[in-house]
Design a protein around this motif. Structure first.
Motif, mmCIF file in Angstrom:
data_model
loop_
_atom_site.group_PDB
_atom_site.id
_atom_site.type_symbol
_atom_site.label_atom_id
_atom_site.label_comp_id
_atom_site.label_asym_id
_atom_site.label_seq_id
_atom_site.Cartn_x
_atom_site.Cartn_y
_atom_site.Cartn_z
ATOM 1 N N ASP A 1 0.838 -1.190 0.000
ATOM 2 C CA ASP A 1 0.000 0.000 0.000
ATOM 3 C C ASP A 1 0.884 1.256 0.000
ATOM 4 O OD1 ASP A 1 -2.688 1.342 0.565
ATOM 5 O OD2 ASP A 1 -1.423 2.105 2.186
ATOM 6 N N GLU B 1 1.032 3.229 3.257
ATOM 7 C CA GLU B 1 1.843 2.597 4.308
ATOM 8 C C GLU B 1 3.331 2.775 4.032
ATOM 9 O OE1 GLU B 1 0.536 -1.012 6.231
ATOM 10 O OE2 GLU B 1 -0.636 0.630 7.086
ATOM 11 N N ALA C 1 4.284 6.246 4.867
ATOM 12 C CA ALA C 1 4.366 6.438 6.320
ATOM 13 C C ALA C 1 5.699 5.897 6.856
ATOM 14 C CB ALA C 1 3.192 5.738 7.011
ATOM 15 N N TYR C 2 6.112 4.753 6.332
ATOM 16 C CA TYR C 2 7.371 4.156 6.786
ATOM 17 C C TYR C 2 8.567 5.013 6.367
ATOM 18 C CZ TYR C 2 11.061 0.718 7.577
ATOM 19 O OH TYR C 2 12.192 0.072 8.007
ATOM 20 N N VAL D 1 2.534 -0.029 11.399
ATOM 21 C CA VAL D 1 2.948 0.084 9.987
ATOM 22 C C VAL D 1 4.249 -0.695 9.756
ATOM 23 C CG1 VAL D 1 3.887 1.686 8.266
ATOM 24 C CG2 VAL D 1 1.790 2.273 9.513
ATOM 25 N N GLU D 2 5.163 -0.570 10.699
ATOM 26 C CA GLU D 2 6.430 -1.312 10.569
ATOM 27 C C GLU D 2 6.163 -2.825 10.596
ATOM 28 O OE1 GLU D 2 9.842 1.410 12.681
ATOM 29 O OE2 GLU D 2 8.181 0.808 13.982
ATOM 30 N N ARG E 1 3.410 -4.479 9.722
ATOM 31 C CA ARG E 1 2.778 -4.957 8.485
ATOM 32 C C ARG E 1 3.768 -4.957 7.319
ATOM 33 N NH1 ARG E 1 -1.704 -2.201 10.638
ATOM 34 N NH2 ARG E 1 -1.244 -0.269 9.519
ATOM 35 N N LEU E 2 4.531 -3.882 7.185
ATOM 36 C CA LEU E 2 5.467 -3.815 6.064
ATOM 37 C C LEU E 2 6.632 -4.800 6.245
ATOM 38 C CD1 LEU E 2 5.655 -0.004 5.201
ATOM 39 C CD2 LEU E 2 4.564 -1.829 3.879
#
Lengths: 94, 319, 294
Positions: free
Chosen positions: C30, C33, C36-37, C216-217, C219-220
């Motif tokens: 995404d 996301e 954001a990272y 976020v971290e 999930r990624l």
């Protein structure tokens, strides 16, 4: 406190196949710091692949002429025969 | 000292200069030559270090990431230039520490230009264009100065300095293509810096008693007024290209001379600044003094650490 | 990337930091996301760089002025690339500017976001303190960042992987520089030992935040794009313990568990007051001229 770090002379190999060339000097508390400072001060535009440093007071110099030892002032303090970089052809005029 | 030997040495020294050869650190040189060099190189080195401040104040506020990096890299270069020049002075038997003490005690000078404030971000561009431009006029001839280590330091400085002037001009050019407010910022900054930039070349030749001797020794290569004229002639077309006005109604091309006529700056103001009464003189020295004093414990610690490591090694060697 | 090893900071023409780089999103990732990272890692670097740059003309010696500026320039370069990656991955993350504003995405992110929208860890925010505190903070930060970047070189996002590959070489030097100073100061004089110890103590409480994983971290990281900070805790603690041993400061301890940080932190936009003050200064010119060209 006026303690001064000793003076080091710096030699840089510009690229493989070339000699190390004297590029200038700097101050550092010890040999390791001198190499690191040389990297930051004298190769920040990628001017080198290898660095030598030596304490300036460890250099033994020949005298430019025979009268020198008698008259060179502070002969033990003025040790350098610096060459810096070769003169570039394109020293900018503006 | 034996007068005959003395004369012999003096003769050799002058013959070396006459050949256009460089004087090197271990050569005999007249005391006055040495003292003049130390004074000039120290002043030059101090100017680089004090010169970090007026622009350095904008690193934290530069309005784009690229400008922030460019400015930081530039101010960093100035630290490097000061360092090269202090090294050149050290070959004459003086130390960086001594020179710093003299600067802080007000016994040695730095360039008058850095006693002026930088209230606008456009000043970053103007300093690059006018101040570094003037500095380059002064410095390029010094690459051929008679004292070897000084000339070699200047070659390195000039090589790096060209980036400084270009980034300044480019910043002003970019701002002139921006908003009306930005154009006004540029003009206001140029209005303020024009006269101090002209002063950077020093007093008029008639009032510069040391010039003749420095030129005879090959320490200095051009007179103050010649360099000033060169700077003006160079700058006028650049100003036209930028679209800024240089704030001098007397600035006109003189066909007969082949140069621009211009109004001289206020020499009384220059004298006051050189005396240490410039708008920011006290502030600049205070900043330098604070950094020097705040760093003393670190410098001392590094020496103590090195001494201890040395002793440890010696101890191991003895076993 | 910018091609060779030449420092981009020395260029004077405008260069798109990601020119020539394929910024297509990897499958199943995404854009919001990923952006954001990138902001997390980019803001860390930007704020740390800003603080280090404050040393310029204030360092203990000229050589150190040059060294700290080099480190600040490296981090600023990383920040610029990461913020450009964020802008490319999610144009919606870029703050809106007046129509026709020439400000590029990475600059809009740096200069037109408020503190609440910054995602840096709190470690990098406080005022510098003395040189002892600065090298203590840099040691902590660079050790952690190096561990993250060393794993990020295998990211499925080729842009992140390339940024990490460049950054690893740089940050390894930063860590080494800081570690040497910590040891030197700790084994220098009584005064320097007292100061570096105080610096480490001031910095230590922020370490807990470095070990936390933001959703976020997490999930990624599962998607093979990011690094989960929890995975580098052991390595970071090991390195720090080694430096402390060399510094004869074992008693400070690696404090692996550390004081637990309750509630939201820097990654959630909750910052120390120092960050707001830093940004107020950093952004003042850019915000006064939202349609300006620089």
């Amino acid at each position: 406190m006026s303690a001064e770090w000793p003076l080091y002379e710096v030699f840089v190999r510009g690229k493989r196949g070339l000699n190390h060339v004297h590029v200038g000097s700097l101050h550092a508390a010890d040999d390791t710091m001198a190499v690191r400072n040389a990297r930051d001060v004298y190769t920040r535009r990628n001017e080198g692949v290898s660095i030598w440093v030596v304490r300036a007071d460890a250099i033994t110099a020949s005298s430019p002429d025979e009268k020198d030892p008698m008259f060179a002032p502070a002969g033990d303090k003025v040790y350098r025969h610096p060459t810096f970089y070769d003169v570039p052809a394109d020293v900018p005029h503006l | 000292m034996d007068t005959i030997v003395q004369e012999d040495l003096q003769e050799q020294f002058e013959a070396t200069l006459a050949r256009g050869d460089r004087i090197e650190p271990r050569d005999w040189m007249p005391d006055d030559y040495r003292a003049t060099l130390v004074r000039q190189i120290a002043q030059h080195a101090h100017s680089e270090i004090i010169g970090m401040q007026p622009e350095g104040a904008w690193i934290s506020r530069a309005p784009s990431l690229r400008r922030k990096a460019t400015l930081l890299a530039k101010v960093q270069d100035e630290a490097g230039h000061g360092l090269y020049l202090y090294s050149a002075a050290e070959t004459l038997g003086t130390s960086r520490g001594e020179l710093t003490e003299k600067l802080l005690a007000g016994r040695q000078k730095y360039s008058s230009i850095f006693a002026y404030p930088t209230p606008s971000y456009a000043d970053v561009g103007t300093i690059g264009w006018l101040v570094d431009g003037a500095a380059i006029c002064n410095q390029v001839p010094l690459c051929r100065t008679s004292y070897g280590p000084y000339g070699r330091a200047m070659i390195r400085v000039c090589k790096e300095e060209s980036f400084h002037q270009r980034q300044g001009f480019e910043l002003l050019m970019t701002m002139m293509q921006g908003t009306d407010e930005q154009r006004a910022m540029v003009q206001e900054s140029v209005d303020r810096f024009w006269w101090p930039a002209l002063m950077m070349f020093g007093p008029p030749d008639a009032d510069s008693p040391n010039t003749a001797r420095s030129m005879a020794w090959g320490i200095k290569r051009d007179t103050n007024d010649d360099l000033r004229q060169k700077f003006v002639d160079m700058t006028v077309p650049q100003a036209e290209r930028l679209g800024v006005r240089l704030p001098d109604d007397g600035l006109v091309w003189n066909e007969a001379r082949g140069h621009h006529d211009f109004t001289p700056p206020d020499w009384d103001e220059l004298a006051a600044v050189v005396r240490g009464d410039g708008p920011c003189s006290a502030e600049r020295l205070a900043h330098r003094r604070r950094a020097h004093e705040d760093g003393a414990w670190v410098r001392e610690a590094a020496l103590a650490f090195a001494a201890r490591a040395e002793a440890d090694r010696a101890g191991e060697g003895a076993r | 990337m910018t091609g060779d090893d030449a420092h981009w900071a020395f260029g004077t023409s405008f260069v798109d930091p990601l020119a020539g780089v394929d910024t297509t999103l990897p499958d199943g990732v995404d854009g919001g996301e990923l952006a954001a990272y990138c902001l997390m890692l980019g803001d860390d670097a930007l704020v740390a760089s800003h603080r280090l740059a404050e040393w310029c003309s204030n360092a203990p010696d000229l050589e150190e002025d040059v060294a700290l500026a080099n480190i600040a320039l490296d981090l600023l370069g990383q920040a610029r690339l990461l913020l450009a990656r964020a802008a490319a991955a999610d144009p919606g993350a870029v703050p809106p500017l007046p129509a026709g504003s020439p400000v590029p995405g990475e600059d809009a992110l740096a200069f037109f976001r408020d503190a609440d929208d910054y995602r840096c860890v709190r470690l990098v925010e406080p005022e510098n303190g003395d040189f002892g505190e600065t090298v203590a903070r840099l040691l902590c930060f660079a050790t952690w960042r190096l561990a993250l970047l060393a794993r990020l070189v295998d990211s499925r996002d080729p842009v992140l992987a390339a940024i990490a590959a460049k950054g690893v070489k740089e940050v390894a030097y930063h860590r080494d520089h800081a570690a040497r100073w910590v040891v030197t100061l700790a084994r220098g004089t009584a005064e320097s030992r007292r100061r570096v110890r105080a610096g480490l103590r001031a910095v230590w409480p922020h370490r807990a935040e470095l070990a936390r994983t933001h959703p976020v971290e997490a999930r990624l990281a599962r998607a093979g794009v990011a690094v989960d900070p929890a995975d580098v805790v052991a390595e970071v603690d090991g390195v720090l313990a080694q430096v402390l041993r060399a510094a004869d400061l074992d008693d400070l301890g690696p404090c692996a568990a550390g004081p637990v940080l309750d509630g939201p932190g820097g990654r959630d936009g909750r910052h120390t007051p120092d960050l707001a003050a830093l940004l107020a200064e950093m952004q003042v010119v850019a915000r006064a001229h939202p349609a300006g060209r620089w």
